[in-house]
Every structure is written in structure tokens, then in C-alpha cells.
Write a protein that holds these residues in place. Structure first.
Motif, PDB file in Angstrom:
ATOM      1  N   UNK A 159       6.157  29.942  30.065  1.00 15.50           N
ATOM      2  CA  UNK A 159       4.801  30.223  30.528  1.00 15.50           C
ATOM      3  C   UNK A 159       3.797  29.590  29.573  1.00 15.50           C
ATOM      4  N   UNK A 160       2.575  29.313  30.039  1.00 17.04           N
ATOM      5  CA  UNK A 160       1.548  28.801  29.129  1.00 17.04           C
ATOM      6  C   UNK A 160       1.234  29.816  28.028  1.00 17.04           C
TER       7      UNK A 160
ATOM      8  N   UNK B  56      -2.721  26.878  27.277  1.00 15.90           N
ATOM      9  CA  UNK B  56      -2.124  25.577  27.019  1.00 15.90           C
ATOM     10  C   UNK B  56      -1.619  24.960  28.323  1.00 15.90           C
ATOM     11  N   UNK B  57      -1.517  23.652  28.312  1.00 13.23           N
ATOM     12  CA  UNK B  57      -1.012  22.908  29.474  1.00 13.23           C
ATOM     13  C   UNK B  57       0.484  22.682  29.320  1.00 13.23           C
ATOM     14  N   UNK B  58       1.209  22.829  30.420  1.00 12.76           N
ATOM     15  CA  UNK B  58       2.646  22.576  30.423  1.00 12.76           C
ATOM     16  C   UNK B  58       2.937  21.319  31.235  1.00 12.76           C
ATOM     17  N   UNK B  59       3.872  20.474  30.788  1.00 14.15           N
ATOM     18  CA  UNK B  59       4.201  19.270  31.546  1.00 14.15           C
ATOM     19  C   UNK B  59       4.940  19.617  32.829  1.00 14.15           C
ATOM     20  N   UNK B  60       4.991  18.661  33.730  1.00 14.82           N
ATOM     21  CA  UNK B  60       5.711  18.859  34.979  1.00 14.82           C
ATOM     22  C   UNK B  60       4.764  19.043  36.150  1.00 14.82           C
ATOM     23  N   UNK B  61       5.348  19.219  37.313  1.00 16.43           N
ATOM     24  CA  UNK B  61       4.560  19.393  38.536  1.00 16.43           C
ATOM     25  C   UNK B  61       5.359  20.196  39.545  1.00 16.43           C
TER      26      UNK B  61
ATOM     27  N   UNK C 240      15.142  17.054  36.253  1.00 18.58           N
ATOM     28  CA  UNK C 240      16.002  18.024  36.936  1.00 18.58           C
ATOM     29  C   UNK C 240      15.752  19.476  36.562  1.00 18.58           C
ATOM     30  N   UNK C 241      14.895  19.746  35.594  1.00 18.97           N
ATOM     31  CA  UNK C 241      14.759  21.119  35.117  1.00 18.97           C
ATOM     32  C   UNK C 241      13.356  21.682  35.255  1.00 18.97           C
ATOM     33  N   UNK C 242      13.264  22.994  35.160  1.00 25.63           N
ATOM     34  CA  UNK C 242      11.984  23.698  35.211  1.00 25.63           C
ATOM     35  C   UNK C 242      11.329  23.635  33.832  1.00 25.63           C
ATOM     36  N   UNK C 243      10.060  23.237  33.809  1.00 29.26           N
ATOM     37  CA  UNK C 243       9.313  23.150  32.554  1.00 29.26           C
ATOM     38  C   UNK C 243       8.234  24.212  32.428  1.00 29.26           C
ATOM     39  N   UNK C 244       7.944  24.923  33.502  1.00 35.21           N
ATOM     40  CA  UNK C 244       6.902  25.936  33.398  1.00 35.21           C
ATOM     41  C   UNK C 244       6.777  26.783  34.647  1.00 35.21           C
ATOM     42  N   UNK C 245       6.273  27.990  34.446  1.00 37.34           N
ATOM     43  CA  UNK C 245       5.891  28.882  35.541  1.00 37.34           C
ATOM     44  C   UNK C 245       4.443  29.258  35.283  1.00 37.34           C
ATOM     45  N   UNK C 246       3.577  29.022  36.257  1.00 38.19           N
ATOM     46  CA  UNK C 246       2.138  29.199  36.058  1.00 38.19           C
ATOM     47  C   UNK C 246       1.576  30.218  37.050  1.00 38.19           C
ATOM     48  N   UNK C 247       0.282  30.502  36.890  1.00 40.82           N
ATOM     49  CA  UNK C 247      -0.473  31.419  37.748  1.00 40.82           C
ATOM     50  C   UNK C 247       0.078  32.837  37.672  1.00 40.82           C
ATOM     51  N   UNK C 248      -0.227  33.513  36.561  1.00 38.86           N
ATOM     52  CA  UNK C 248       0.240  34.872  36.320  1.00 38.86           C
ATOM     53  C   UNK C 248      -0.854  35.899  36.613  1.00 38.86           C
TER      54      UNK C 248
END
Length: 312
Positions: free
Chosen positions: A87-88, A108-113, A202-210
């Protein structure tokens, strides 16, 4: 999924507040509007550092005088710091708009989309399931728990899409009129779906909007992701997600009728905002997902949920 802007697109008071959060010698040199948000305006800010480098922050501005999203998100991000959930990190929050033009949160900003394409879903589905199991494994002290979940929708607020099977929807309404099943509380994201999960390769880099993080049944988070998968990719993918969650080690209600209650409840809740749900998906490259198309998928998904006989 960005659109480039100058830093001046951030409102003046908010911009001044953000600048006060920066380190010595740092300055904002750019801003990009991030697509996909429904309840908040989201921008990625580029910050120049004194050594000539760059770092990035995310600014979320929330609308509505009673909006508590920033404070809830701040609680969640503080709780998640130091866990394995990607998470950020919270930088600052102005939950009451004391300094900004609207309630705001800086992180903070996390890479990925987000990845919303049908292609590759077979590989992504178990990753989504494992990530949700990891979120539910967070065990805050009782005093640190987010507030209990709130179900704003009811059986009476469900909106049957044009052409949907009236018998199916009548049965679905009957299901959610039953007493709410008992549950063991878990830490919930409460809006976990592919649009809020970032991938890089191929992997998860972040989960946003909490902003709606809550305390409640794991079934509710699973149901929400399941219906989003059904609308994005087809009903069969919504049906498969609960199985993937359990295969990843997640625990759902033992009684299949109780599991079905949560699945049907969240499907009906989505019926109230199909246009809002589909709009960012089209902007992200899925033009075929019109309000009518996702309404048809929701109808088919509900029919599949209700046609499935209980397995004991």
C-alpha cells in the motif's frame, strides 16, 4: 493511464499545503491527472529533489462536505505501514479541508498500473486472490481497527437493468431481505477490484484507494471483487473468484447459503451505479463496456449465482 498537466492545475491552497510537506530544497515540477477514480480527483505530482533526482507523490482530493474518505484512508495506510501489503505510505492528510480547497490526502506513489484486459486473466486471478487473503490477514489491535462496514444499499434500492430477468431479480431481493448472517470480522479494503490493483510485469506492485477500508466479513470483499470481475470479464470469472480465494488460503462463511447472501448483496449494490462503474473502464481502453453491456453481464451473473444449488 495519465494525462499531463502543469503543477498549477492543483488548486492554490492545496498546492501551498503540498509544498509544506516537501523536504528542504524540493519543489513540484509537474502533475498528471490519473484516470479511474470515481470518488476522488487523483494526481501524480513530480517532485524535483536537491540532488537533481525525481520522486513522485499522489494527491487525492475528495468531494462532498461530509466525505470521510481521507480520514479513513489515513487510518488504513497508517495501519498497513510495516505489513506485507503493498500500500502507499501516508505523507499527510487534511481531512476537514482546513488548509486545502477540499479534503485531501497525500501519499507516496507506487509503480505499476491496473490491468483490465481479458488477456492474461487466468494468471492474474490467483494473484488477486492471494493479495486479498494477505489483506484479510492483517490483524490490528481492537483500538486500531477501522470502523465497521456500512451497507448503504438495501433490497429496495436495487436497480434492475433494462431487459433483465424480473424473476431472477425478485429472487435476489428475497435473498438479501433475509437476516444478515453472522460473521467473524476482518480488515477489509472494501473496494478491492482490478481497477485498484497495480501490476508491473507479472506481479502486483500495489493496492490503492483505501478510502472505504472497514471491519467486516471477508465474504464482502470477495463478493465485491467477484462482481467487478463478472462485469469486466464475464459472469464465469466472478463465479471463479470465490474458489480462487479459498484455494489461496482464505476462509469464507462455512454455510454456502451465507456465502451466497454476500455475493448477491454486493451484486445488487453494484446495480445502483453501473454507469459510474463502467465509465472509467471505457476510459481505460474497454469501450465495449457500456452501461447496457455491464447491465447484461450483471443480470447473467445474478442468474448464475441463484441457479447454483447449495453445496453442503
Amino acid at each position: 493511464m495519465t494525462q499531463r498537466h502543469e503543477a498549477s492545475t492543483v488548486r492554490p491552497a492545496t498546492l501551498a499545503w503540498v509544498r509544506r510537506q516537501l523536504g528542504a530544497g524540493e519543489r513540484i515540477v509537474g502533475a498528471e491527472a490519473l484516470q479511474g477514480g470515481i470518488t476522488a480527483e487523483v494526481r501524480r505530482l513530480t517532485v524535483a529533489t536537491p540532488d537533481g533526482g525525481r520522486r513522485y507523490l499522489v494527491l487525492r482530493g475528495f468531494a462532498g462536505p461530509a466525505e470521510d474518505g481521507p480520514s479513513r484512508e489515513a487510518v488504513a495506510l497508517t495501519l498497513l505501514a510495516g505489513t506485507d501489503v503493498p500500500a502507499p505510505a501516508l505523507v499527510a492528510v487534511d481531512a476537514t479541508a482546513a488548509h486545502c480547497e477540499q479534503p485531501s490526502l497525500l501519499a507516496t506513489w507506487l509503480p505499476g498500473r491496473p490491468v483490465l484486459a481479458d488477456r492474461g486473466l487466468v494468471a492474474r486471478l490467483p494473484l488477486l486472490a492471494r493479495q486479498l487473503v494477505a489483506i484479510h490477514a492483517v490483524r490490528p489491535a481492537e483500538a486500531e481497527r477501522p470502523r465497521p462496514y456500512v451497507a448503504l444499499s438495501t433490497a429496495d434500492t436495487a436497480v434492475r437493468p433494462p431487459g433483465a430477468d424480473s424473476a431472477v431479480w425478485a429472487e435476489a431481493v428475497t435473498v438479501v431481505r433475509r437476516p444478515r448472517p453472522p460473521y467473524q470480522g476482518r480488515f477489509l479494503h472494501r473496494d478491492f477490484h482490478p481497477g485498484n490493483v497495480l501490476f508491473d510485469g507479472p506481479g502486483i506492485t500495489g493496492v490503492v484507494d483505501w478510502a472505504t477500508a472497514s471491519w467486516g466479513p471477508a465474504d464482502l470483499d470477495v463478493a465485491h471483487c467477484a462482481v467487478n470481475l463478472a462485469l469486466l470479464h464475464g459472469p464465469e470469472w466472478g463465479l471463479r473468484f470465490a474458489e480462487a480465494y479459498q484455494e489461496a488460503g482464505g476462509a469464507l462463511a462455512a454455510d454456502p447459503d451465507e456465502r451466497r447472501y454476500w455475493l448477491v448483496r454486493d451484486a445488487l449494490a453494484c446495480s445502483e451505479e453501473l454507469a459510474q462503474i463502467a465509465r472509467p473502464w471505457r476510459a481505460a481502453g474497454r469501450p465495449e463496456l457500456t452501461t447496457r453491456a455491464v447491465g447484461q453481464r450483471l443480470d447473467a451473473y445474478l442468474a448464475a449465482l441463484l441457479d447454483t444449488p447449495p453445496q453442503r
